[in-house]
Design a protein around this motif. Structure first.
Motif, PDB file in Angstrom:
ATOM      1  N   ARG A 361       0.681  -1.429  -0.044  1.00 21.83           N
ATOM      2  CA  ARG A 361       0.266   0.076  -0.088  1.00 21.83           C
ATOM      3  C   ARG A 361       0.811   1.394  -0.084  1.00 21.83           C
ATOM      4  NH1 ARG A 361      -2.724  -3.112   3.861  1.00 21.83           N
ATOM      5  NH2 ARG A 361      -2.039  -2.180   5.596  1.00 21.83           N
ATOM      6  N   ASP A 362       1.963   0.998   0.793  1.00 26.33           N
ATOM      7  CA  ASP A 362       2.876   2.383   0.704  1.00 26.33           C
ATOM      8  C   ASP A 362       3.432   2.628  -0.639  1.00 26.33           C
ATOM      9  OD1 ASP A 362       2.530   2.968   3.227  1.00 26.33           O
ATOM     10  OD2 ASP A 362       4.375   1.825   3.901  1.00 26.33           O
ATOM     11  N   ALA A 363       3.691   1.355  -1.303  1.00 29.71           N
ATOM     12  CA  ALA A 363       4.483   1.490  -2.686  1.00 29.71           C
ATOM     13  C   ALA A 363       3.504   2.045  -3.729  1.00 29.71           C
ATOM     14  CB  ALA A 363       4.868  -0.017  -2.993  1.00 29.71           C
ATOM     15  N   GLU A 364       2.066   1.776  -3.613  1.00 32.79           N
ATOM     16  CA  GLU A 364       1.369   2.211  -4.618  1.00 32.79           C
ATOM     17  C   GLU A 364       1.160   3.814  -4.841  1.00 32.79           C
ATOM     18  OE1 GLU A 364      -0.440   0.883  -6.835  1.00 32.79           O
ATOM     19  OE2 GLU A 364      -0.042  -1.216  -6.239  1.00 32.79           O
ATOM     20  N   THR A 365       1.806   4.557  -3.613  1.00 28.75           N
ATOM     21  CA  THR A 365       1.631   6.021  -3.675  1.00 28.75           C
ATOM     22  C   THR A 365       2.693   6.404  -4.469  1.00 28.75           C
ATOM     23  OG1 THR A 365       1.055   5.960  -1.095  1.00 28.75           O
ATOM     24  CG2 THR A 365       1.908   8.005  -2.092  1.00 28.75           C
ATOM     25  N   TRP A 366       3.592   5.491  -4.968  1.00 26.14           N
ATOM     26  CA  TRP A 366       4.863   5.834  -5.863  1.00 26.14           C
ATOM     27  C   TRP A 366       4.569   5.101  -7.082  1.00 26.14           C
ATOM     28  CZ3 TRP A 366       7.992   9.674  -3.717  1.00 26.14           C
ATOM     29  CH2 TRP A 366       7.741   9.801  -2.285  1.00 26.14           C
ATOM     30  N   SER A 367       3.660   4.865  -7.479  1.00 22.85           N
ATOM     31  CA  SER A 367       3.349   4.366  -8.994  1.00 22.85           C
ATOM     32  C   SER A 367       3.920   5.195 -10.100  1.00 22.85           C
ATOM     33  CB  SER A 367       1.934   4.148  -8.981  1.00 22.85           C
ATOM     34  OG  SER A 367       1.591   3.523 -10.299  1.00 22.85           O
ATOM     35  N   ALA A 368       4.836   4.676 -10.803  1.00 26.06           N
ATOM     36  CA  ALA A 368       5.266   5.391 -12.055  1.00 26.06           C
ATOM     37  C   ALA A 368       4.238   6.253 -12.988  1.00 26.06           C
ATOM     38  CB  ALA A 368       6.435   4.679 -12.864  1.00 26.06           C
ATOM     39  N   PRO A 369       3.010   5.201 -13.167  1.00 22.83           N
ATOM     40  CA  PRO A 369       2.184   5.786 -14.302  1.00 22.83           C
ATOM     41  C   PRO A 369       1.358   7.150 -13.685  1.00 22.83           C
ATOM     42  CG  PRO A 369       1.845   3.412 -13.986  1.00 22.83           C
ATOM     43  CD  PRO A 369       2.916   3.811 -12.990  1.00 22.83           C
ATOM     44  N   VAL A 370       1.055   7.064 -12.517  1.00 27.62           N
ATOM     45  CA  VAL A 370       0.702   8.516 -11.746  1.00 27.62           C
ATOM     46  C   VAL A 370       1.574   9.466 -11.671  1.00 27.62           C
ATOM     47  CG1 VAL A 370      -0.273   9.525  -9.861  1.00 27.62           C
ATOM     48  CG2 VAL A 370      -1.047   7.141 -10.347  1.00 27.62           C
ATOM     49  N   LEU A 371       2.924   9.401 -11.550  1.00 26.84           N
ATOM     50  CA  LEU A 371       3.968  10.093 -11.465  1.00 26.84           C
ATOM     51  C   LEU A 371       4.259  10.712 -13.099  1.00 26.84           C
ATOM     52  CD1 LEU A 371       6.301   8.806  -8.723  1.00 26.84           C
ATOM     53  CD2 LEU A 371       4.773  10.942  -8.549  1.00 26.84           C
ATOM     54  N   MET A 372       4.326   9.641 -13.900  1.00 22.72           N
ATOM     55  CA  MET A 372       4.608  10.194 -15.267  1.00 22.72           C
ATOM     56  C   MET A 372       3.520  11.288 -16.015  1.00 22.72           C
ATOM     57  SD  MET A 372       7.109   9.827 -17.320  1.00 22.72           S
ATOM     58  CE  MET A 372       8.047   8.438 -16.054  1.00 22.72           C
ATOM     59  N   GLU A 373       2.425  11.098 -15.535  1.00 27.43           N
ATOM     60  CA  GLU A 373       1.719  12.129 -16.380  1.00 27.43           C
ATOM     61  C   GLU A 373       2.130  13.564 -15.908  1.00 27.43           C
ATOM     62  OE1 GLU A 373      -2.499  11.460 -14.489  1.00 27.43           O
ATOM     63  OE2 GLU A 373      -2.594   9.369 -15.310  1.00 27.43           O
ATOM     64  N   LYS A 374       2.525  13.670 -14.896  1.00 28.60           N
ATOM     65  CA  LYS A 374       3.295  15.137 -14.428  1.00 28.60           C
ATOM     66  C   LYS A 374       4.325  15.409 -15.415  1.00 28.60           C
ATOM     67  CE  LYS A 374       2.047  14.968  -9.459  1.00 28.60           C
ATOM     68  NZ  LYS A 374       2.674  14.866  -8.144  1.00 28.60           N
ATOM     69  N   VAL A 375       5.213  14.399 -15.654  1.00 32.19           N
ATOM     70  CA  VAL A 375       6.351  14.563 -16.566  1.00 32.19           C
ATOM     71  C   VAL A 375       5.695  14.756 -18.061  1.00 32.19           C
ATOM     72  CG1 VAL A 375       8.396  13.460 -17.609  1.00 32.19           C
ATOM     73  CG2 VAL A 375       7.890  12.930 -15.374  1.00 32.19           C
ATOM     74  N   VAL A 376       4.950  14.082 -18.418  1.00 35.67           N
ATOM     75  CA  VAL A 376       4.251  14.481 -19.758  1.00 35.67           C
ATOM     76  C   VAL A 376       3.704  16.088 -19.994  1.00 35.67           C
ATOM     77  CG1 VAL A 376       2.555  13.792 -21.471  1.00 35.67           C
ATOM     78  CG2 VAL A 376       3.992  12.047 -20.410  1.00 35.67           C
ATOM     79  N   ALA A 377       2.835  16.225 -18.946  1.00 39.40           N
ATOM     80  CA  ALA A 377       2.516  17.542 -18.896  1.00 39.40           C
ATOM     81  C   ALA A 377       3.640  18.695 -18.891  1.00 39.40           C
ATOM     82  CB  ALA A 377       1.709  17.725 -17.666  1.00 39.40           C
ATOM     83  N   LEU A 378       4.630  18.577 -18.329  1.00 40.99           N
ATOM     84  CA  LEU A 378       5.919  19.304 -18.253  1.00 40.99           C
ATOM     85  C   LEU A 378       6.355  19.336 -19.648  1.00 40.99           C
ATOM     86  CD1 LEU A 378       7.919  20.896 -17.217  1.00 40.99           C
ATOM     87  CD2 LEU A 378       9.238  19.154 -16.275  1.00 40.99           C
ATOM     88  N   TYR A 379       6.793  18.057 -20.314  1.00 42.43           N
ATOM     89  CA  TYR A 379       7.026  18.137 -21.614  1.00 42.43           C
ATOM     90  C   TYR A 379       6.288  18.971 -22.670  1.00 42.43           C
ATOM     91  CZ  TYR A 379      10.195  13.991 -20.640  1.00 42.43           C
ATOM     92  OH  TYR A 379      11.245  13.214 -20.311  1.00 42.43           O
ATOM     93  N   ARG A 380       5.000  18.763 -22.329  1.00 41.35           N
ATOM     94  CA  ARG A 380       4.090  19.668 -23.369  1.00 41.35           C
ATOM     95  C   ARG A 380       4.090  21.114 -23.220  1.00 41.35           C
ATOM     96  NH1 ARG A 380       1.143  15.929 -26.008  1.00 41.35           N
ATOM     97  NH2 ARG A 380       0.542  13.947 -25.052  1.00 41.35           N
ATOM     98  N   ARG A 381       4.440  21.586 -21.834  1.00 43.60           N
ATOM     99  CA  ARG A 381       4.867  22.709 -21.798  1.00 43.60           C
ATOM    100  C   ARG A 381       5.892  23.072 -22.307  1.00 43.60           C
ATOM    101  NH1 ARG A 381       3.250  21.532 -16.330  1.00 43.60           N
ATOM    102  NH2 ARG A 381       5.397  22.126 -15.592  1.00 43.60           N
ATOM    103  N   LEU A 382       7.018  22.470 -22.156  1.00 42.45           N
ATOM    104  CA  LEU A 382       8.252  22.907 -22.612  1.00 42.45           C
ATOM    105  C   LEU A 382       8.269  22.836 -24.251  1.00 42.45           C
ATOM    106  CD1 LEU A 382      10.639  20.715 -20.403  1.00 42.45           C
ATOM    107  CD2 LEU A 382      10.572  23.306 -20.368  1.00 42.45           C
ATOM    108  N   SER A 383       7.496  21.920 -24.904  1.00 42.95           N
ATOM    109  CA  SER A 383       7.364  21.884 -26.337  1.00 42.95           C
ATOM    110  C   SER A 383       6.797  23.011 -26.723  1.00 42.95           C
ATOM    111  CB  SER A 383       7.005  20.673 -26.720  1.00 42.95           C
ATOM    112  OG  SER A 383       6.635  20.626 -28.036  1.00 42.95           O
ATOM    113  N   ALA A 384       5.853  23.778 -25.912  1.00 38.97           N
ATOM    114  CA  ALA A 384       5.175  24.841 -26.236  1.00 38.97           C
ATOM    115  C   ALA A 384       5.602  25.982 -25.973  1.00 38.97           C
ATOM    116  CB  ALA A 384       3.702  24.792 -25.700  1.00 38.97           C
ATOM    117  N   GLY A 385       6.913  26.046 -25.298  1.00 41.93           N
ATOM    118  CA  GLY A 385       7.764  27.187 -25.192  1.00 41.93           C
ATOM    119  C   GLY A 385       7.561  27.701 -23.990  1.00 41.93           C
ATOM    120  N   THR A 386       6.930  26.968 -23.012  1.00 42.70           N
ATOM    121  CA  THR A 386       6.870  27.844 -21.361  1.00 42.70           C
ATOM    122  C   THR A 386       7.655  26.702 -20.619  1.00 42.70           C
ATOM    123  OG1 THR A 386       4.775  26.274 -21.363  1.00 42.70           O
ATOM    124  CG2 THR A 386       4.660  28.642 -22.084  1.00 42.70           C
TER     125      THR A 386
END
Length: 387
Positions: A361-386
């Motif tokens: 249950r502790d490990a589920e908090t650190w699930s990569a699929p959930v965290l990777m959504e934040k990375v992709v959102a950051l990539y999109r902002r960078l790609s858009a120039g922000t």
């Protein structure tokens, strides 16, 4: 999106950075993005089974750390020329040496934004790898180096709040996001501890502690050996399993023999992550860890996911992982206190069971699929120039 990741280290070199890059890449592929990884050539790379498009660059060994490789400076410009023929959305740099130079040059050539992951607490590493330098000078050099690298990119990914505070103390003003790598919990299921014990001559009922770590000075394995020395006074049949390899292996073996642990310590080297490593974790009654330099503490998440009770110090990234964890006992870096925490678990099957059940249950908090959504959102902002 078309993502280029560049790094001074990747498999077959086994360490936390390699694992982190692989987790990033696998999750991005699962989400439908194209991933290419640029890394040093180790000779026998094993890329015929690689999950990603791989570009290997000529490299040489490093005299103070022969396991690692340094991309040759002469390879940088040619790599920039070849890679600039492709349309990358984001250049993600994972390490600050030749890969950083390559990533920044390429992004400048293409007019793309750069993001860099700050994986390593260099200030703490410098004294171990450059012992001939006075401590104050090595710390100053590490901080200056970090400022130079971080100010050369558009955005930073930092794995913990603790590491963000360190970079702020350095005077680094580059925009940053706290995004741990996380793990794929489904990869850390199962494991057969009894099979591992029997393969290594460890009795089914012997009290056993285990750690998984690079065997290097900054990982504080010597401290754990001292803890084991105290524990065998109460648990005469104790076995300490150490999984991993590194430049400190021979010194640690000599230290174990010198303090009377030769018959109690088993060094098993690097293990296959999908089979033997899972068995190794599960062979332990308690997982122990005391590194003060972790920016993430991924092995703690792996132990949690497998339901292995943990005793660990809580410093930097490990403090973040353990802050609300119900599957661990946190100890100061004190041999007596740490050994006492381990002894409680070795004596109490009920307490081990309680921590074991809380681990997944502790490990589920650190699930990569959930965290990777934040990375992709950051990539999109960078790609858009922000940023």
């Amino acid at each position: 999106m078309n993502i280029l990741m560049v790094s001074d280290v990747y498999f077959p070199r086994v360490n936390g950075v390699s694992s982190s890059i692989r987790t990033f890449g696998c999750e991005l592929k699962r989400l439908g993005h194209a991933v290419t990884i640029v890394a040093p050539d180790y000779g026998d790379n094993g890329d015929e089974h690689a999950e990603f498009d791989m570009v290997r660059l000529p490299s040489r060994t490093i005299f103070f750390d022969p396991e690692d490789r340094l991309i040759r400076a002469s390879a940088i410009n040619g790599a920039v020329e070849r890679l600039s023929t492709r349309d990358w959305d984001v250049v993600h740099i994972h390490t600050p040496f030749r890969a950083h130079q390559l990533g920044v040059k390429l992004a400048c050539r293409l007019g793309k934004r750069t993001v860099e992951s700050y994986h390593t607490f260099f200030e703490e590493y410098a004294g171990h790898y450059l012992p001939w330098l006075p401590k104050r000078l090595s710390r100053f050099a590490a901080r200056y180096f970090s400022r130079s690298v971080c100010h050369g990119v558009d955005h930073l990914i930092v794995p913990s709040d603790e590491m963000t505070h360190v970079l702020q103390r350095y005077g680094i003003t580059t925009p940053s996001s706290v995004i741990p790598t996380g793990i794929h919990p489904e990869e850390f299921r199962g494991g057969d501890g009894l099979r591992f014990r029997r393969a290594h001559g460890i009795g089914d009922d012997q009290p056993t502690i285990v750690t998984v770590s690079r065997l290097s000075a900054e990982k504080n394995i010597g401290f754990l050996l001292d803890v084991a020395r105290v524990l065998i006074e109460k648990f005469s049949r104790l076995v300490f399993i150490l999984a991993g390899e590194g430049p400190d292996a021979e010194r640690l073996k000599r230290h174990a023999e010198r303090i009377g642990l030769k018959e109690h310590v088993v060094f098993v080297g690097n293990l296959d992550r999908r089979t033997q490593l899972l068995d190794c974790y599960k062979a332990g009654d308690v997982f122990v860890f005391a590194s003060p330099t972790e920016t993430q503490g991924l092995v703690l998440l792996e132990a949690m996911s497998l339901g292995v009770p943990i005793v660990s110090t809580a410093v930097m990234g490990t403090a973040t992982v353990l802050r609300d964890a119900r599957s661990a006992r946190v100890s100061a870096e004190n041999v007596g206190e740490f050994a006492a925490n381990v002894a409680v678990l070795l004596r109490s099957g009920a307490e081990r069971k309680r921590l074991s059940e809380a681990g997944p249950r502790d490990a589920e908090t650190w699930s990569a699929p959930v965290l990777m959504e934040k990375v992709v959102a950051l990539y999109r902002r960078l790609s858009a120039g922000t940023s």
